[in-house]
Design a protein around this motif. Structure first.
Motif, PDB file in Angstrom:
ATOM      1  N   VAL A  55       1.744  -3.470  -0.315  1.00  0.00           N
ATOM      2  CA  VAL A  55       1.022  -4.341   0.615  1.00  0.00           C
ATOM      3  C   VAL A  55      -0.311  -4.776   0.019  1.00  0.00           C
ATOM      4  CG1 VAL A  55      -0.119  -4.442   2.871  1.00  0.00           C
ATOM      5  CG2 VAL A  55       2.146  -3.394   2.660  1.00  0.00           C
ATOM      6  N   LEU A  56      -1.051  -3.829  -0.557  1.00  0.00           N
ATOM      7  CA  LEU A  56      -2.335  -4.165  -1.165  1.00  0.00           C
ATOM      8  C   LEU A  56      -2.161  -5.142  -2.331  1.00  0.00           C
ATOM      9  CD1 LEU A  56      -4.142  -0.692  -1.211  1.00  0.00           C
ATOM     10  CD2 LEU A  56      -4.597  -2.641   0.296  1.00  0.00           C
ATOM     11  N   ALA A  57      -1.121  -4.926  -3.141  1.00  0.00           N
ATOM     12  CA  ALA A  57      -0.860  -5.834  -4.262  1.00  0.00           C
ATOM     13  C   ALA A  57      -0.522  -7.229  -3.764  1.00  0.00           C
ATOM     14  CB  ALA A  57       0.272  -5.287  -5.125  1.00  0.00           C
ATOM     15  N   ALA A  58       0.251  -7.321  -2.681  1.00  0.00           N
ATOM     16  CA  ALA A  58       0.603  -8.625  -2.135  1.00  0.00           C
ATOM     17  C   ALA A  58      -0.619  -9.342  -1.574  1.00  0.00           C
ATOM     18  CB  ALA A  58       1.661  -8.456  -1.039  1.00  0.00           C
ATOM     19  N   VAL A  59      -1.483  -8.587  -0.897  1.00  0.00           N
ATOM     20  CA  VAL A  59      -2.697  -9.190  -0.337  1.00  0.00           C
ATOM     21  C   VAL A  59      -3.610  -9.710  -1.437  1.00  0.00           C
ATOM     22  CG1 VAL A  59      -4.809  -8.691   0.952  1.00  0.00           C
ATOM     23  CG2 VAL A  59      -2.618  -7.834   1.777  1.00  0.00           C
ATOM     24  N   MET A  60      -3.724  -8.943  -2.520  1.00  0.00           N
ATOM     25  CA  MET A  60      -4.597  -9.346  -3.616  1.00  0.00           C
ATOM     26  C   MET A  60      -3.991 -10.483  -4.439  1.00  0.00           C
ATOM     27  SD  MET A  60      -5.905  -5.576  -4.861  1.00  0.00           S
ATOM     28  CE  MET A  60      -6.999  -6.265  -6.098  1.00  0.00           C
ATOM     29  N   ALA A  61      -2.669 -10.532  -4.523  1.00  0.00           N
ATOM     30  CA  ALA A  61      -2.014 -11.560  -5.337  1.00  0.00           C
ATOM     31  C   ALA A  61      -1.848 -12.875  -4.601  1.00  0.00           C
ATOM     32  CB  ALA A  61      -0.641 -11.066  -5.808  1.00  0.00           C
TER      33      ALA A  61
END
Length: 276
Positions: A14-20
């Motif tokens: 989830v964090l990776a998706a938000v940052m990407a």
């Protein structure tokens, strides 16, 4: 697989998706038409992507980001050279010093890490006006070099402390002075720390907007990458093909530079802690 690992993996995804997501929007919309950007900002058009927006941004006389690359690259090179020439010998003197004064100097320099550059812009403007460098590239170079000193001194001092003092003694026996010892013996060993400082300083100078905007000013006619993008976006704010393509051209070199040298950054930050 335990529930804790599954939860940790889900949180990381989830964090990776938000940052990407912002980067995905920037990259895809830079190659789409105005209608496609407005209608489906997260989608990929059926007709495919186009390079027309990038070509326009790279060749337009009104908002040419490529033309600002030269100014920004000059700033990056000048700041890095001056910063290393100043902080290298200073860090060596602090690291090899045995008096309380050396530690006090380091503490004073490190306080600069906690002072936002925007908080000292007004005093800097008065100083630059007094010496006749306001609105000039040399004035901006001096200010941005000063901003790099705290971090660079901290990195260099930590690294020099990990280098055995016996090398200094051997160099003195061979007749080398303190400056000769540093530049000929110590500095070549500092390549990991120097690479880290160069990357951090380069990304900082490349992405700086407030300081070039205030010190150079629109009246100077000199634009860095960030101020050039601001000029283009403020003028064509409703044309998203121009906005996204200019922003992509502005951030692409910094991202590539950082990705290619990230191992050197990590190595430089940790080498002083694991040596000796």
């Amino acid at each position: 697989m335990s529930a804790a690992r599954l939860l940790r993996g889900a949180v990381l995804v989830v964090l990776a998706a938000v940052m990407a997501a912002p980067l995905y929007l920037l990259v895809t919309n830079a190659f789409k038409s105005q209608d496609d950007i407005v209608g489906a900002p997260f989608g990929v058009p059926a007709g495919g992507l186009t390079l027309d927006n990038i070509v326009r941004a790279a060749t337009s006389a009104d908002f040419n980001v490529i033309a600002a690359y030269g100014t920004t690259a000059l700033l990056v090179a000048a700041v890095n050279v001056l910063s290393i020439l100043i902080t290298g010998p200073a860090a060596y003197a602090i690291a090899r010093g045995t008096r309380r004064g050396h530690r006090l100097v380091l503490l004073v320099l490190l306080t600069g890490l906690f002072i936002p550059s925007q908080a000292i812009v007004i005093p800097v403007i008065y100083v630059l006006r007094t010496i006749g460098l306001m609105g000039t590239v040399p004035g901006l170079v001096l200010f941005q070099t000063a901003l790099t000193i705290p971090t660079t001194v901290f990195l260099f001092t930590a690294f020099v402390q990990s280098i055995p003092r016996e090398l200094d003694k051997a160099a003195r026996i061979d007749g080398a002075g303190r400056m000769g010892t540093f530049w000929r013996i110590i500095f070549p060993l500092m390549r990991p720390a120097v690479a880290t400082a160069v990357v951090l300083n380069s990304v900082s100078v490349w992405s700086d907007f407030v300081n070039p905007r205030i010190i150079l000013g629109p009246g100077s006619g000199i634009y860095t990458v960030t101020t050039g993008v601001f000029a283009a976006v403020s003028k064509y704010s409703t044309d998203f093909t121009i906005v996204y393509s200019n922003m992509l051209l502005a951030v692409a070199p910094a991202i590539v530079f950082y990705v290619l040298l990230q191992k050197r950054i990590i190595g430089g930050l940790t080498s002083g802690a694991i040596k000796g």
